[in-house]
Design a protein around this motif. Structure first.
Motif, PDB file in Angstrom:
ATOM      1  N   GLY A  60       0.799  -1.212   0.000  1.00 33.18           N
ATOM      2  CA  GLY A  60       0.000   0.000   0.000  1.00 33.18           C
ATOM      3  C   GLY A  60       0.831   1.261   0.000  1.00 33.18           C
ATOM      4  N   THR A  61       2.032   1.182   0.578  1.00 31.99           N
ATOM      5  CA  THR A  61       2.893   2.362   0.650  1.00 31.99           C
ATOM      6  C   THR A  61       3.722   2.563  -0.611  1.00 31.99           C
ATOM      7  OG1 THR A  61       3.056   2.063   3.054  1.00 31.99           O
ATOM      8  CG2 THR A  61       4.683   3.488   2.015  1.00 31.99           C
ATOM      9  N   TRP A  62       4.252   1.473  -1.166  1.00 34.27           N
ATOM     10  CA  TRP A  62       5.197   1.610  -2.269  1.00 34.27           C
ATOM     11  C   TRP A  62       4.803   0.807  -3.510  1.00 34.27           C
ATOM     12  CZ3 TRP A  62       8.220   5.511  -1.420  1.00 34.27           C
ATOM     13  CH2 TRP A  62       8.614   5.809  -0.114  1.00 34.27           C
ATOM     14  N   ALA A  63       4.553  -0.484  -3.355  1.00 40.85           N
ATOM     15  CA  ALA A  63       4.427  -1.355  -4.523  1.00 40.85           C
ATOM     16  C   ALA A  63       3.230  -0.998  -5.397  1.00 40.85           C
ATOM     17  CB  ALA A  63       4.338  -2.820  -4.071  1.00 40.85           C
ATOM     18  N   LEU A  64       2.039  -0.906  -4.816  1.00 42.33           N
ATOM     19  CA  LEU A  64       0.845  -0.675  -5.630  1.00 42.33           C
ATOM     20  C   LEU A  64       0.865   0.678  -6.342  1.00 42.33           C
ATOM     21  CD1 LEU A  64      -1.878  -2.303  -3.349  1.00 42.33           C
ATOM     22  CD2 LEU A  64      -0.765  -3.246  -5.377  1.00 42.33           C
ATOM     23  N   PRO A  65       1.272   1.788  -5.695  1.00 48.84           N
ATOM     24  CA  PRO A  65       1.378   3.045  -6.462  1.00 48.84           C
ATOM     25  C   PRO A  65       2.346   2.940  -7.637  1.00 48.84           C
ATOM     26  CG  PRO A  65       1.381   3.516  -4.118  1.00 48.84           C
ATOM     27  CD  PRO A  65       1.484   2.024  -4.261  1.00 48.84           C
ATOM     28  N   LEU A  66       3.478   2.262  -7.451  1.00 53.51           N
ATOM     29  CA  LEU A  66       4.437   2.132  -8.551  1.00 53.51           C
ATOM     30  C   LEU A  66       3.905   1.229  -9.657  1.00 53.51           C
ATOM     31  CD1 LEU A  66       7.776   1.846  -6.545  1.00 53.51           C
ATOM     32  CD2 LEU A  66       6.891   3.825  -7.799  1.00 53.51           C
ATOM     33  N   ALA A  70      -0.061   9.214  -4.644  1.00 51.86           N
ATOM     34  CA  ALA A  70      -0.004   8.305  -3.491  1.00 51.86           C
ATOM     35  C   ALA A  70       0.944   8.843  -2.422  1.00 51.86           C
ATOM     36  CB  ALA A  70       0.435   6.916  -3.945  1.00 51.86           C
ATOM     37  N   LEU A  71       2.095   9.375  -2.843  1.00 55.35           N
ATOM     38  CA  LEU A  71       3.047   9.934  -1.888  1.00 55.35           C
ATOM     39  C   LEU A  71       2.441  11.129  -1.153  1.00 55.35           C
ATOM     40  CD1 LEU A  71       5.872  10.030  -0.666  1.00 55.35           C
ATOM     41  CD2 LEU A  71       6.588  11.434  -2.615  1.00 55.35           C
ATOM     42  N   ALA A  72       1.727  11.987  -1.893  1.00 56.10           N
ATOM     43  CA  ALA A  72       1.088  13.140  -1.259  1.00 56.10           C
ATOM     44  C   ALA A  72       0.043  12.699  -0.234  1.00 56.10           C
ATOM     45  CB  ALA A  72       0.448  14.028  -2.323  1.00 56.10           C
ATOM     46  N   MET A  73      -0.726  11.670  -0.557  1.00 58.22           N
ATOM     47  CA  MET A  73      -1.738  11.185   0.392  1.00 58.22           C
ATOM     48  C   MET A  73      -1.090  10.530   1.604  1.00 58.22           C
ATOM     49  SD  MET A  73      -4.882   9.817  -1.988  1.00 58.22           S
ATOM     50  CE  MET A  73      -3.888   8.607  -2.869  1.00 58.22           C
ATOM     51  N   GLN A  74       0.043   9.850   1.417  1.00 62.53           N
ATOM     52  CA  GLN A  74       0.746   9.262   2.560  1.00 62.53           C
ATOM     53  C   GLN A  74       1.273  10.344   3.489  1.00 62.53           C
ATOM     54  OE1 GLN A  74       3.762   6.673   0.976  1.00 62.53           O
ATOM     55  NE2 GLN A  74       2.299   5.653  -0.371  1.00 62.53           N
ATOM     56  N   LEU A  75       1.811  11.412   2.920  1.00 59.53           N
ATOM     57  CA  LEU A  75       2.288  12.519   3.746  1.00 59.53           C
ATOM     58  C   LEU A  75       1.134  13.167   4.487  1.00 59.53           C
ATOM     59  CD1 LEU A  75       4.893  14.168   1.318  1.00 59.53           C
ATOM     60  CD2 LEU A  75       5.346  12.694   3.288  1.00 59.53           C
ATOM     61  N   ALA A  76      -0.010  13.286   3.810  1.00 59.66           N
ATOM     62  CA  ALA A  76      -1.185  13.875   4.467  1.00 59.66           C
ATOM     63  C   ALA A  76      -1.648  13.009   5.638  1.00 59.66           C
ATOM     64  CB  ALA A  76      -2.316  14.053   3.457  1.00 59.66           C
ATOM     65  N   GLN A  77      -1.586  11.672   5.479  1.00 59.63           N
ATOM     66  CA  GLN A  77      -2.020  10.793   6.559  1.00 59.63           C
ATOM     67  C   GLN A  77      -1.099  10.860   7.770  1.00 59.63           C
ATOM     68  OE1 GLN A  77      -4.785   9.361   6.720  1.00 59.63           O
ATOM     69  NE2 GLN A  77      -5.524   9.345   4.622  1.00 59.63           N
ATOM     70  N   PRO A  99      -8.622   8.991  -0.668  1.00 61.70           N
ATOM     71  CA  PRO A  99      -8.689   7.572  -1.054  1.00 61.70           C
ATOM     72  C   PRO A  99      -7.546   6.737  -0.506  1.00 61.70           C
ATOM     73  CG  PRO A  99      -8.065   8.949  -2.927  1.00 61.70           C
ATOM     74  CD  PRO A  99      -8.486   9.881  -1.832  1.00 61.70           C
ATOM     75  N   GLY A 100      -6.420   7.371  -0.180  1.00 62.67           N
ATOM     76  CA  GLY A 100      -5.302   6.612   0.358  1.00 62.67           C
ATOM     77  C   GLY A 100      -5.566   6.014   1.720  1.00 62.67           C
ATOM     78  N   TYR A 101      -6.595   6.501   2.438  1.00 58.36           N
ATOM     79  CA  TYR A 101      -6.863   5.971   3.776  1.00 58.36           C
ATOM     80  C   TYR A 101      -7.290   4.514   3.730  1.00 58.36           C
ATOM     81  CZ  TYR A 101      -8.327   5.798   8.620  1.00 58.36           C
ATOM     82  OH  TYR A 101      -8.442   5.456   9.941  1.00 58.36           O
ATOM     83  N   ALA A 102      -7.857   4.080   2.621  1.00 59.60           N
ATOM     84  CA  ALA A 102      -8.259   2.671   2.514  1.00 59.60           C
ATOM     85  C   ALA A 102      -7.052   1.734   2.485  1.00 59.60           C
ATOM     86  CB  ALA A 102      -9.108   2.457   1.257  1.00 59.60           C
ATOM     87  N   PHE A 103      -5.843   2.266   2.213  1.00 58.51           N
ATOM     88  CA  PHE A 103      -4.641   1.447   2.253  1.00 58.51           C
ATOM     89  C   PHE A 103      -4.235   1.082   3.681  1.00 58.51           C
ATOM     90  CE2 PHE A 103      -3.348   3.058  -2.102  1.00 58.51           C
ATOM     91  CZ  PHE A 103      -3.433   1.815  -2.698  1.00 58.51           C
ATOM     92  N   ILE A 104      -4.746   1.814   4.679  1.00 60.22           N
ATOM     93  CA  ILE A 104      -4.382   1.525   6.066  1.00 60.22           C
ATOM     94  C   ILE A 104      -5.577   1.165   6.933  1.00 60.22           C
ATOM     95  CG2 ILE A 104      -2.283   2.916   6.028  1.00 60.22           C
ATOM     96  CD1 ILE A 104      -3.798   5.212   7.192  1.00 60.22           C
ATOM     97  N   SER A 105      -6.799   1.490   6.499  1.00 60.91           N
ATOM     98  CA  SER A 105      -7.968   1.222   7.336  1.00 60.91           C
ATOM     99  C   SER A 105      -8.363  -0.244   7.370  1.00 60.91           C
ATOM    100  CB  SER A 105      -9.161   2.066   6.866  1.00 60.91           C
ATOM    101  OG  SER A 105      -9.453   1.834   5.507  1.00 60.91           O
TER     102      SER A 105
END
Length: 451
Positions: free
Chosen positions: A85-91, A215-222, A235-241
């Motif tokens: 969710g942090t690296w592989a899927l966005p790439l 994705a990086l911007a949403m991770q920084l926001a989280q 939408p990036g919150y679903a990667f951790i929820s």
């Protein structure tokens, strides 16, 4: 001119169907060496990684479920899910969806494709569906490979949930599968953003990088102490929820909101890409995208979508502030401690006791009581009290908590040494990891009726 090229065809010749176009685009994608390498990597590398890490003496304890990789094979795919969710899927979405239209611009093959298919709509549908198929294949590879590597290397053992309760192997397998299914929604959102960037920016490399940058911007926001409504509206919150699946009862509110928001983003970005694709001029062989159109028909609608989703989530949920409040932290810590105390009791071969008999409670403060007991930080301190049957005096244990902005916390034992002061406990069969020394937990950000 676009319409003239798309509609000009020999009399009696039928347009290529979406199904035939889909098969053609899928073969084009899979024939690329980088896509083949990605497929092989996603179906092989996770199993090797999980198996290798599970055999190491030091585990990735800073990763969710990393501390349990020695105990069960079902922790490995969850560690891989956090990494994905942090690296592989966005790439992966950048490489596949971010390049599916831009590749035609680089090769200058749009005119040949339009003459053959004779329908921009069918071309868009075929390319979008083929990229979706490849992305789903890659996600399935990550999930299946990491699960197989963990189970083979460690075994099909029970998994400790985020509130300390024990999941049976069958329940753990089902929850792991469901967690991977849930992250498909934010992956689709990133893929749709990739389609939009590929259409709007043409051969520009920014189109290829757009999903990863978003994705990086949403991770920084989280990582920031945002209000709950803003956090859930990304939408990036679903990667951790998905971690809410591993509590009892499951914390489904944030997860469902994250999935719905991700699907709305996926639909909106795909629609914008479709409209831009129908409007572009395919006669210009040097087309490098339209910056103005990318802003007006791409960026601004998505910014407006963020504002709308924040307003809707704020109106639909009664949550305010960061969602990390004293009573929720206390309830989460006490619940996890009670479950893990029973596990330690079984390790030490002591008489069993139930959570109801323990009556565990927690008293937590922040900054030594000098700060308001709310919000993230590594200065939380909790004193847990519990009772044993036929014992008049209450037991107490101290924990230092590091609570992140998304509600996850790590509780580090600070005594007494007989309870949580050592990493290992001496059991009748030898030394074993002490479940009360350090443990992970999750604070539900939305109001709940539990407890």
């Amino acid at each position: 001119m676009t319409a003239a090229i798309a509609n000009t065809h020999a009399a009696g010749t039928r347009r290529v169907s979406v199904a035939r176009g889909y098969r053609f685009e899928l073969v084009k994608l899979v024939s690329q060496w980088r896509i083949r390498l990605l497929v092989l990597a996603c179906w092989i590398a996770p199993a090797l990684f999980v198996a290798a890490v599970s055999q190491q003496s030091s585990l990735p304890v800073d990763t969710l479920f990393g501390r349990w990789m020695h105990a069960t094979g079902w922790a490995g795919p969850l560690v891989m899910l956090g990494f994905a969710g942090t690296w592989a899927l966005p790439l992966l979405t950048s490489v596949v969806a971010g390049d599916v239209f831009a590749s035609e611009d680089r090769l200058g093959t749009w005119r040949h494709l339009l003459v053959t298919v004779r329908s921009p709509r069918r071309i868009f549908a075929a390319k979008a569906l083929s990229s979706l198929t490849v992305i789903l294949l890659l996600v399935a590879g990550l999930a299946c490979s990491s699960a197989a590597g963990g189970v083979v290397a460690v075994g099909n053992q029970p998994l400790v949930g985020l509130d300390g309760h024990l999941l049976t192997p069958a329940d753990a397998a089902g929850k792991v599968l469901l967690a991977w299914v849930c992250v498909i929604a934010p992956t689709l959102a990133l893929a749709a953003i990739g389609l939009l960037g590929s259409v709007a920016l043409g051969r520009s490399p920014m189109g290829l990088l757009l999903p990863a940058l978003v994705a990086l911007a949403m991770q920084l926001a989280q990582m920031l102490p945002l209000p709950v409504a803003v956090r859930l509206a990304l939408p990036g919150y679903a990667f951790i929820s998905w971690n809410g699946l591993f509590t009892s009862p499951a914390q489904l509110g944030p997860l469902l909101i994250g999935i719905v928001v991700s699907l709305v983003w996926a639909g909106t970005a795909t629609a914008l890409a479709y409209l831009l694709f129908l409007r572009r001029d395919f006669t210009n062989l040097t087309y490098d995208g339209s910056g103005r159109r990318a802003v007006t028909a791409g960026v601004l609608p998505l910014v407006g979508l963020v504002a709308v989703t924040v307003a809707v989530v704020a109106a639909a949920t009664p949550a305010t502030g960061s969602g990390i409040e004293q009573d929720r932290v206390q309830r989460s810590v006490a619940t996890a401690f009670a479950h893990l105390y029973r596990m330690q009791t079984r390790q030490l071969n002591r008489p069993d006791v139930t959570e109801a008999q323990l009556k565990a409670t927690a008293a937590c403060n922040k900054g030594g009581g000098k700060l308001a007991a709310q919000g993230p930080g590594n200065d939380w301190r909790c004193v847990i009290s519990w009772h044993l049957p036929d014992v008049e005096a209450a037991g107490t244990a101290i924990y230092q908590l590091d609570v992140t902005a998304d509600g996850r916390f790590v509780a580090d034992g600070d005594g007494p040494k007989e309870v949580n002061g050592y990493f290992l406990v001496r059991t009748p069969t030898g030394d074993a990891p002490n479940p009360l020394w350090q443990f992970d937990g999750n604070v539900e950000l939305l109001p709940t009726t539990k407890g």
